[in-house]
Design an enzyme around this catalytic site. Structure first.
Site, short mmCIF file in Angstrom:
data_model
loop_
_atom_site.label_atom_id
_atom_site.label_comp_id
_atom_site.label_asym_id
_atom_site.label_seq_id
_atom_site.Cartn_x
_atom_site.Cartn_y
_atom_site.Cartn_z
CD GLU A 91 24.40 44.06 -29.83
OE1 GLU A 91 25.56 44.62 -29.84
OE2 GLU A 91 24.27 43.47 -28.66
CG ASP A 149 24.09 46.52 -18.08
OD1 ASP A 149 23.03 46.42 -17.93
OD2 ASP A 149 24.64 45.80 -18.76
#
Length: 310
Positions: free
Chosen positions: A124, A212
């Site tokens: 990210e 997740d």
């Protein structure tokens, strides 16, 4: 859809920035996990509350015991897998993946044959931005043979297998979906991918909430943690029906595993990473480890499998 009858409590005296990879060792009662941001490996003694930590470079996402080798673990660091000797803090290189790609290993765990499955994802580099389709799902066996099982992934995440070893479940968080594959236990082959649960369009799941980490119980019901959702959802992968929800004290709930006596306790990791100051002021327990016990005595999971490494 209703809240599950359970008791949730914080069990770690510490917090981490991004808790991942919980693995309960039934021999010692220790819950191992990592902090991806700080590069920490932890064990929490679930009987006494004592803990110990070892720190390496950031990018750790899993820690799994190596079968038959005391204090030896497989861990990840960015694109590499290492064996860790906890007693000496020494690392031995095993293999690396995704050469030339801007990826890192994310979630992973072992099947009942002791083969390690793990996925990769884009770093990210910008908040909330992930390059799509450059991640992969891998299997590594006891002879260190590495096989790519799925490509074109973005955020590889939770994994689980059905009790009869005929189904494999896997999450790509950016797609906000849980997938089911037909699974050949002997060969490790996966096929016929289908979506068994989809966060998209569901009224009880906010737009930035993603699936997740994941685990499965002995009734073959999946338990999926919600990053940005502050909950764990139990659902039936056959019907896609939500069976219950556990609300957590941390909006960024990251992963789950079974442990405790007869594996009747669900352990949850969480994160502070990415939370605003306002969120953190309202969530003093964010980043902690939590335990969940149930009033329904029939809810329980099974043990985690260790990595068989020759």
């Amino acid at each position: 859809m209703s809240d599950l009858c359970c008791k949730l409590k914080r069990v770690s005296p510490y917090t981490v920035e991004l808790g991942e990879g919980p693995h309960y060792d039934e021999k010692t009662g220790r819950l191992y996990h990592v902090d991806l941001v700080k590069g920490g490996c932890y064990y929490l003694d679930t009987k006494t509350g004592t803990y110990e930590s070892i720190y390496f470079a950031p990018g750790l996402t899993l820690i799994v015991p190596i079968e038959g080798k005391k204090d030896k673990f497989v861990i990840t660091q960015n694109q590499s897998l290492f064996s860790l000797d906890w007693s000496t803090k020494g690392l031995e290189f095993i293999t690396c993946v995704d050469s030339g790609q801007d990826t890192r290993v994310n979630d992973g765990k072992c099947d009942s044959k002791g083969r390690l499955w793990f996925g990769t994802m884009n770093w990210e580099r910008k908040p909330g931005y992930f390059e799509r389709g450059i991640g992969n799902l891998y299997l590594i066996d006891s002879d260190r043979k590495l096989t790519r099982k799925q490509d074109n992934l973005t955020i590889s995440n939770g994994l689980a297998w059905s009790s009869d070893n005929r189904k494999f479940f896997f999450i790509d968080s950016i797609e906000r979906q849980v997938w089911a594959y037909d699974y050949d236990h002997e060969t490790g082959n996966i096929s016929n991918r289908k979506t068994c649960f989809d966060y998209n369009g569901l009224p009880d799941f906010v737009s930035n909430e993603v699936p997740d980490g994941m685990t499965i119980d002995l009734h073959d019901k999946l338990w999926v943690t919600s990053f940005n959702g502050g909950k764990v959802t139990r659902f039936d992968p056959e019907t896609g029906k939500v069976l219950g929800i556990i609300k957590t004290p941390a909006s960024k709930t990251t992963s789950a595993t079974w442990g405790g006596d007869d594996f009747r306790t669900l352990y949850l990791t969480s994160a502070t990473f990415g939370a605003s100051k306002e969120e953190l002021s309202l969530q003093p327990d964010a980043g902690a480890v939590f335990s969940v016990t149930f009033e329904q005595e029939n809810i329980r999971g099974s043990k985690n499998h260790s990595f068989k490494l020759n």
